[in-house]
Design an enzyme around this catalytic site. Structure first.
Site, PDB file in Angstrom:
ATOM      1  N   ARG A   1       0.842  -1.209   0.000  1.00 15.24           N
ATOM      2  CA  ARG A   1       0.000   0.000   0.000  1.00 15.24           C
ATOM      3  C   ARG A   1       0.872   1.253   0.000  1.00 15.24           C
ATOM      4  O   ARG A   1       0.518   2.273  -0.568  1.00 15.24           O
ATOM      5  CB  ARG A   1      -0.965  -0.012   1.196  1.00 15.24           C
ATOM      6  CG  ARG A   1      -1.815   1.233   1.304  1.00 15.24           C
ATOM      7  CD  ARG A   1      -3.080   1.066   2.161  1.00 15.24           C
ATOM      8  NE  ARG A   1      -2.942   0.176   3.291  1.00 15.24           N
ATOM      9  CZ  ARG A   1      -2.212   0.434   4.390  1.00 15.24           C
ATOM     10  NH1 ARG A   1      -1.598   1.582   4.527  1.00 15.24           N
ATOM     11  NH2 ARG A   1      -2.136  -0.469   5.350  1.00 15.24           N
TER      12      ARG A   1
ATOM     13  N   TYR B   1     -17.151  16.230 -15.631  1.00 17.92           N
ATOM     14  CA  TYR B   1     -17.508  14.819 -15.576  1.00 17.92           C
ATOM     15  C   TYR B   1     -18.533  14.601 -14.451  1.00 17.92           C
ATOM     16  O   TYR B   1     -18.349  15.088 -13.337  1.00 17.92           O
ATOM     17  CB  TYR B   1     -16.237  14.013 -15.333  1.00 17.92           C
ATOM     18  CG  TYR B   1     -16.455  12.542 -15.144  1.00 17.92           C
ATOM     19  CD1 TYR B   1     -16.830  11.744 -16.219  1.00 17.92           C
ATOM     20  CD2 TYR B   1     -16.280  11.950 -13.899  1.00 17.92           C
ATOM     21  CE1 TYR B   1     -17.035  10.392 -16.038  1.00 17.92           C
ATOM     22  CE2 TYR B   1     -16.473  10.596 -13.719  1.00 17.92           C
ATOM     23  CZ  TYR B   1     -16.851   9.821 -14.798  1.00 17.92           C
ATOM     24  OH  TYR B   1     -17.047   8.495 -14.616  1.00 17.92           O
TER      25      TYR B   1
ATOM     26  N   ASP C   1      -8.483  18.496 -15.172  1.00 23.28           N
ATOM     27  CA  ASP C   1      -8.747  17.099 -15.514  1.00 23.28           C
ATOM     28  C   ASP C   1      -8.384  16.951 -16.991  1.00 23.28           C
ATOM     29  O   ASP C   1      -9.083  17.466 -17.862  1.00 23.28           O
ATOM     30  CB  ASP C   1     -10.226  16.787 -15.257  1.00 23.28           C
ATOM     31  CG  ASP C   1     -10.579  15.323 -15.536  1.00 23.28           C
ATOM     32  OD1 ASP C   1      -9.870  14.681 -16.336  1.00 23.28           O
ATOM     33  OD2 ASP C   1     -11.571  14.831 -14.976  1.00 23.28           O
TER      34      ASP C   1
ATOM     35  N   LYS D   1      -9.090   5.688 -19.366  1.00 26.64           N
ATOM     36  CA  LYS D   1      -9.499   6.117 -20.701  1.00 26.64           C
ATOM     37  C   LYS D   1      -8.321   6.022 -21.681  1.00 26.64           C
ATOM     38  O   LYS D   1      -7.857   4.926 -21.939  1.00 26.64           O
ATOM     39  CB  LYS D   1     -10.108   7.517 -20.613  1.00 26.64           C
ATOM     40  CG  LYS D   1     -11.085   7.710 -19.429  1.00 26.64           C
ATOM     41  CD  LYS D   1     -12.328   6.868 -19.560  1.00 26.64           C
ATOM     42  CE  LYS D   1     -13.190   6.828 -18.293  1.00 26.64           C
ATOM     43  NZ  LYS D   1     -13.477   8.108 -17.646  1.00 26.64           N
TER      44      LYS D   1
HETATM   45  C1  LIG Z   1     -13.938   8.579 -16.412  1.00 29.18           C
HETATM   46  C2  LIG Z   1     -13.586   9.951 -15.988  1.00 29.18           C
HETATM   47  C3  LIG Z   1     -13.280  10.244 -14.668  1.00 29.18           C
HETATM   48  C4  LIG Z   1     -13.391   9.203 -13.549  1.00 29.18           C
HETATM   49  O1  LIG Z   1     -12.443   8.207 -13.698  1.00 29.18           O
HETATM   50  P1  LIG Z   1     -12.661   6.675 -13.210  1.00 29.18           P
HETATM   51  O2  LIG Z   1     -11.419   6.019 -13.646  1.00 29.18           O
HETATM   52  O3  LIG Z   1     -13.891   6.173 -13.869  1.00 29.18           O
HETATM   53  O4  LIG Z   1     -12.828   6.736 -11.730  1.00 29.18           O
HETATM   54  C5  LIG Z   1     -12.922  11.543 -14.362  1.00 29.18           C
HETATM   55  N1  LIG Z   1     -12.869  12.510 -15.300  1.00 29.18           N
HETATM   56  C6  LIG Z   1     -13.155  12.259 -16.583  1.00 29.18           C
HETATM   57  C7  LIG Z   1     -13.089  13.353 -17.582  1.00 29.18           C
HETATM   58  C8  LIG Z   1     -13.535  10.975 -16.984  1.00 29.18           C
HETATM   59  O5  LIG Z   1     -13.845  10.740 -18.252  1.00 29.18           O
END
Ligand SMILES: *Cc1c(COP(=O)(O)O)cnc(C)c1O
Length: 387
Positions: free
Chosen positions: A51, A104, A176, A201
């Protein structure tokens, strides 16, 4: 070495040194929860318990930092885990943050339904309206949360301007960068303080792993967030870290193809019968086109389309595509279609972040573009039929 290697070179080599003991070109996956100590406290390279740290995760973190040209990066078990640790690292009860009106949906849910209960306030603004941003900042505000291009309406906001406004008010400016990826946009070089990612992603890129990351330069904030991760536990597993590292190596070429394919599909849909509007920053008609051309090196693989036929046609289009798979998520090599108001953005239905019901979002993959175009053409025709 004074010369900084190019992006693709960093993506392939940072944190991926040849294994010293065996010469393995690919570093092994360290599937271990704990590490032998050479006498009490005699740690080897600082490793103690999984961890707190794992060599495979460390390799990924070095790679992630190199991508964003950041001093530090931390790898998490999901994008939202990264956001949660970052926000709890900065904010205390009574504090406030400003977020965009089409962030998001999960980010909004975290801020409004989790942090809200812990006494953290928030304001939702249109980030492209700098006066609104300014007006939303209070003496309690500590964070300005930026997402560009935004999800799913592909709004482009000016990172450098927002960083200036935020810094003037003493805020931590977070971007982000999930949609653009560091292959197309590098927020830290534009003045942002922190970059967050859902590595699920484009960075992972193959729809086979959930993960997240924070990249930043500030030593003190890095220590805080790392401690929070260690103390609260949202680490990525060694195998997840390996998959993400593996995906990142092809990020640059994938983004090139994602962007080229999306541009062709956007141009095909734009102005077509039954199409009200195409949201893609690569179109000249997009209000953020000039800004995107300036702060991004390509326009990315995400686009949304609104249909004049309303909800019914939008739903039918999403369900009749065949090469595009109807599924949540984005950024994989395979094309996906999503109906935001019932899928990814169901959590913001009825709020000020609600997505219009005639909008469908496409994550354009890297298949042959002719197959994607044929699929889109067939589905638009079938969706428009009366029955
Ligand atoms: C999918 C996504 C998230 C969240 O990420 P997870 O891996 O699903 O927890 C945050 N910001 C954006 C722009 C996303 O597309």
């Amino acid at each position: 070495m004074s010369h900084v290697p190019g992006f693709a070179t960093r993506a392939i080599h940072a944190g991926q040194a040849v294994d010293e003991t065996t010469g393995a070109v690919i570093p092994p996956i360290h599937l271990t929860s704990t590490h032998k100590q050479d006498g009490i406290g005699g740690l080897r390279n600082g490793y103690e318990y999984g961890r707190a740290g794992n060599p495979t995760r460390s390799n990924l973190e070095e790679q992630l930092a190199a991508l964003e040209q950041a001093k530090h990066a931390i790898s998490f078990s999901s994008g939202l885990a990264a956001e949660d640790a970052l926000l709890r690292g900065i904010l205390r009860p009574g504090d406030h943050l400003v977020i965009g009106n089409d962030v998001y949906g999960g980010t909004y849910r975290l801020v409004s339904r989790i942090l809200g209960d812990w006494g953290v306030g928030h304001s939702v603004v249109d980030l492209s309206n700098l006066r609104d941003v300014q007006a939303a900042i209070t003496p309690e505000t500590k964070v300005l949360w930026v997402e560009t291009p935004s999800n799913p309406l592909m709004k482009i906001t000016d990172i450098a301007e927002l960083a200036e406004i935020g810094h003037h008010a003493g805020l931590t400016v977070v971007v982000d960068n999930t949609f653009a990826t560091p292959a197309l946009q590098q927020p830290l070089s534009l003045g942002a303080d922190v970059v967050v990612h859902s590595t699920t992603k484009y960075l992972g890129g193959h729809s086979d792993v959930i993960g997240g990351a924070v990249a930043l330069n500030d030593d003190a904030l890095h220590e805080k967030v790392r401690f929070l991760q260690f103390a609260a536990g949202a680490v990525s597993s060694p195998f997840d870290a390996y998959l993400t590292s593996r995906g990142i190596k092809t990020l640059d070429v994938r983004m090139e193809r994602h962007s080229a394919n999306a541009q062709k599909i956007a141009e095909f849909l734009d102005g077509r019968d039954g199409v009200e509007r195409v949201y893609y920053p690569g179109l000249d008609s997009h209000p953020g086109h000039a800004l995107a051309a300036q702060q991004m090196s390509r326009f990315g693989g995400m686009l949304s389309v609104a249909f004049t036929g309303g909800e019914r046609v939008a739903r039918r289009f999403a369900e009749r595509l065949e090469v595009f798979t109807l599924a949540e998520s984005l950024g994989g090599v395979e094309s996906l279609v999503n109906y935001p108001s019932e899928m990814t953005h169901a959590s913001v239905k009825g709020t000020e972040l609600a997505v219009p019901e005639n909008v469908v979002r496409l994550s354009v993959g890297i298949e042959d573009v002719d197959d994607l175009l044929a699929d889109v053409e067939r589905a638009t025709a079938r969706a428009a039929k009366k029955r």
